[in-house]
Enzyme design. Structure first.
Site, mmCIF file in Angstrom:
data_model
loop_
_atom_site.group_PDB
_atom_site.id
_atom_site.type_symbol
_atom_site.label_atom_id
_atom_site.label_comp_id
_atom_site.label_asym_id
_atom_site.label_seq_id
_atom_site.Cartn_x
_atom_site.Cartn_y
_atom_site.Cartn_z
ATOM 1 N N GLY B 49 0.799 -0.746 -0.011
ATOM 2 C CA GLY B 49 0.158 0.102 0.295
ATOM 3 C C GLY B 49 1.189 1.408 -0.074
ATOM 4 O O GLY B 49 0.575 2.533 -0.528
ATOM 5 N N CYS B 258 -28.254 -9.665 -15.378
ATOM 6 C CA CYS B 258 -27.482 -9.751 -16.648
ATOM 7 C C CYS B 258 -29.188 -10.498 -17.476
ATOM 8 O O CYS B 258 -29.909 -10.779 -17.010
ATOM 9 C CB CYS B 258 -26.283 -10.550 -16.867
ATOM 10 S SG CYS B 258 -25.820 -9.936 -18.529
ATOM 11 N N CYS B 261 -26.898 -13.204 -19.904
ATOM 12 C CA CYS B 261 -26.569 -14.387 -19.086
ATOM 13 C C CYS B 261 -27.231 -14.771 -18.145
ATOM 14 O O CYS B 261 -26.971 -15.773 -17.064
ATOM 15 C CB CYS B 261 -25.036 -14.340 -18.768
ATOM 16 S SG CYS B 261 -25.010 -13.414 -17.898
ATOM 17 N N CYS B 283 -24.069 -7.506 -17.418
ATOM 18 C CA CYS B 283 -22.582 -8.034 -17.381
ATOM 19 C C CYS B 283 -21.181 -5.935 -17.917
ATOM 20 O O CYS B 283 -20.986 -6.629 -19.000
ATOM 21 C CB CYS B 283 -21.622 -8.786 -17.216
ATOM 22 S SG CYS B 283 -22.668 -10.735 -16.555
ATOM 23 N N CYS B 289 -19.403 -12.400 -18.199
ATOM 24 C CA CYS B 289 -20.734 -12.924 -19.028
ATOM 25 C C CYS B 289 -21.021 -13.780 -20.817
ATOM 26 O O CYS B 289 -21.738 -15.163 -20.465
ATOM 27 C CB CYS B 289 -21.309 -11.493 -20.108
ATOM 28 S SG CYS B 289 -23.034 -10.868 -20.455
HETATM 29 ZN ZN LIG Z 1 -23.360 -11.375 -18.188
#
Ligand SMILES: [Zn+2]
Ligand SMILES: Nc1ncnc2c1ncn2[C@@H]1O[C@H](COP(=O)(O)OP(=O)(O)OP(=O)(O)O)[C@@H](O)[C@H]1O
Ligand SMILES: [Mg+2]
Lengths: 261, 304
Positions: B49, B258, B261, B283, B289
């Protein structure tokens, strides 16, 4: 045991600061006790701000020492401790109120966030608690609660100073430094602000060092008074004594020039 | 110090470009520069970090096009690596395509759209939905590496704040959100604390992706070209999003699945499908997807 109330909170010894070859202040020594208010007066350029910065951890003096009685370890050399510890001290056990609110406030965040910042800095992670502390402190400095989410830039000068005070006091510091906290404000605003400061520091038992060029301010606020000239302290004593019976010719001049007719 | 002379038949593929690409060093950057970047990366991995300054080079792309990420990728990629580049979750945006071509040309590496096949993934805006593995490196393109910048413009002061762990101002900015809107509204580049120590800007990924950073098996590297900073999150490192006890960190959720999908667990983009403003949700991770559809999953096809 880290000392009794009789022990000084702050001990300044032979403090000298040079800006290069130019003198800022020289050989200043004093003690400050818990709850005590010390006024520092003097003409422009006499070294008041330099002294205050050196004493408050913001400017390492060329010479001399500043010792602060911490809650956990007793007296500690302010410039001997780690920077992390000094900065922590400055935002928890100390407060600094600047003449120019822009130096002491975060102008881009709301009044509430300004007050809450110190709490968040020491690990408070409860929004509701931070918010209620902010509300409480705005009330205590007599600010309108309805303005808690407003930006500091939208406030008057007097309100900005109140906000600075609230922002500092929220962690219940034992020592607050103020450099010309009321200058630049008009007279009636000044008077109310001074009353507020006196009430708050008095009821909370906070020790204060107040720098000003205004003898009216010190007469109202401070228990003790230091008069500076040319970087040095020329007179030091109880405020009433110094003002009523000045010993040094410079103080006599200062007092006579402001005496009301 | 050694001088690397590019050789058409070089067996050490990290020194010379593949045959046919004479004139380029492997992955464009010279070996000296790559070593410098690797040193910065090692330091970054050692201090999770922490922003390590590095001597960012001029790249044949303007700042804002991922020059920091490209330099990091160039420093870690080898001839056997398989590279995937995504921008807004998609592999076919201009930026992603040009970065992929750049490495195909200068390093001759294989490229892919498939997350599972990639060994190095350079990204802007998203972390793939498929969990990454120990065999992968995720390289982020970072525009503004300093999470404190918004509230503290002074560079020397932000450095000190990191050194002394003075992170109160981060919560000040979250406080402001709640005071104004009743909740933390920040949805991108949501600040995190890495390994319980440094506060880090995760680059402009949606906060939806923040939990994926936490204890991720893959190595995460961040490159900011213009600001000349590199930072890293080693595998299996704690990454916690900042929040308040009474306003805990939350990720975005959608009412919709989605349309293509049917995924219920992925970050969705809103797509306008006609000039009447009809919306469809798909997506943002186009590979995810497609993989799902190829596996037989189906959405409702969106508005009819
Ligand atoms: Zn999707
Ligand atoms: N940053 C600096 N560099 C060089 N000289 C400085 C600096 N700050 C202050 N001085 C000088 O140090 C001396 C003391 O200044 P200081 O600001 O402490 O006075 P002051 O009593 O606070 O004055 P004022 O009432 O005008 O605020 C002055 O001669 C001033 O010119
Ligand atoms: Mg001054």
């Amino acid at each position: 045991m880290t000392g009794s109330v009789r022990d000084p909170l702050l001990q300044v010894r032979d403090l000298t600061h040079h800006y290069g070859r130019h003198l800022g202040c020289r050989d200043v020594s004093f003690d400050l006790h818990p709850g005590e208010i010390l006024g520092i007066v003097g003409e422009s350029g006499s070294g008041k701000t330099t002294l205050l910065k050196c004493v408050s951890g913001q400017l390492q003096p060329t010479d001399g020492s500043v010792s602060y009685r911490t809650r956990d370890l007793g007296p500690v050399d302010v410039y001997g401790m780690s920077e992390a510890r000094r900065r922590l001290l400055m935002r928890t056990d100390w407060g600094i109120v600047y003449q120019n609110a822009r130096d002491g406030l975060r102008m881009k965040v709301s009044a509430g966030a300004n007050v809450g910042e110190r709490l968040m800095a020491i690990g408070d992670r409860h929004y509701g608690h931070i918010r209620s502390e902010a509300v409480d402190w705005l009330e205590r400095v007599e600010m309108d609660m309805g303005r808690i989410d407003d930006m500091p830039g939208t406030f008057s000068g007097g309100m900005q100073q109140r906000l600075q005070i609230a922002r500092n006091l929220v962690t219940k510091p034992r020592l607050v430094f103020m450099d010309e906290p009321t200058s630049g404000l008009d007279v009636s605003v000044q008077a109310r602000l001074l009353d507020l400061i006196r009430g708050l520091v008095g009821s909370l038992g906070i020790a204060c060092i107040v720098v000003t060029h205004d003898l009216g301010v010190v007469r109202l606020l401070s228990h003790r008074l230091m008069v500076m000239k040319g970087g040095q302290v020329v007179e030091h004593g109880l405020t009433d004594q110094v003002l009523d019976d000045p010993q040094h010719p410079y103080t006599q001049l200062l007092v006579s020039s402001i005496l009301p007719v | 110090m050694t001088t690397v002379i590019p050789h058409p038949n070089a067996s050490v593929a990290t020194s010379a470009a593949p045959a046919g690409l004479a004139g380029y060093n492997f992955a464009y950057l010279d070996e000296q520069t790559k070593r410098m970047i690797r040193r910065a990366l090692l330091k970054a991995v050692a201090i999770p970090g922490y922003q390590v300054p590095f001597g960012s080079r001029e790249m044949p792309l303007p700042y804002g096009w991922g020059t920091g990420g490209i330099q990091v990728t160039a420093a870690v990629i080898g001839p056997d690596d398989v590279l995937k580049v995504i921008d807004q979750g998609a592999d076919d945006t201009t930026n992603a395509v040009s970065i992929r071509r750049f490495f195909a040309k200068t390093a001759g590496v294989a490229t892919t759209d498939r997350t599972v096949d990639a060994t190095v993934i350079q990204t802007r805006h998203r972390i793939p939905e498929v969990p990454l593995t120990e065999n992968q490196i995720l390289v982020y393109q970072v525009p503004i590496p300093e999470p404190l910048r918004q509230l503290e413009p002074r560079e020397a002061e932000t450095r000190k704040m990191h050194a002394l762990e003075e992170y109160g101002v981060m919560h000040v900015s979250l406080y402001e959100d709640i005071a104004k809107f009743g909740r933390i509204t920040r949805s991108y580049n949501y600040p995190v604390r890495v390994n319980g120590r440094y506060v880090m800007a995760p680059s402009p990924i949606p906060k939806f992706d923040n939990p994926k950073m936490d204890r991720m098996p893959a190595l995460q590297l961040f490159g900011a070209g213009r600001e000349k900073r590199i930072y890293a999150v080693p595998p299996y490192t704690d990454v916690k999003s900042l929040d308040f006890e009474d306003h805990p960190f939350e990720i975005e959720t959608w009412e919709e699945d989605c349309s293509l999908c049917g995924a219920q667990d992925s970050y969705l983009d809103e797509v306008i499908v006609d000039d009447k403003g009809t919306k469809m949700y798909v997506c943002s991770d186009s590979d995810y997807c497609r993989e799902r559809r190829e596996a037989g999953h189906q959405g409702d096809g969106g508005p009819k």
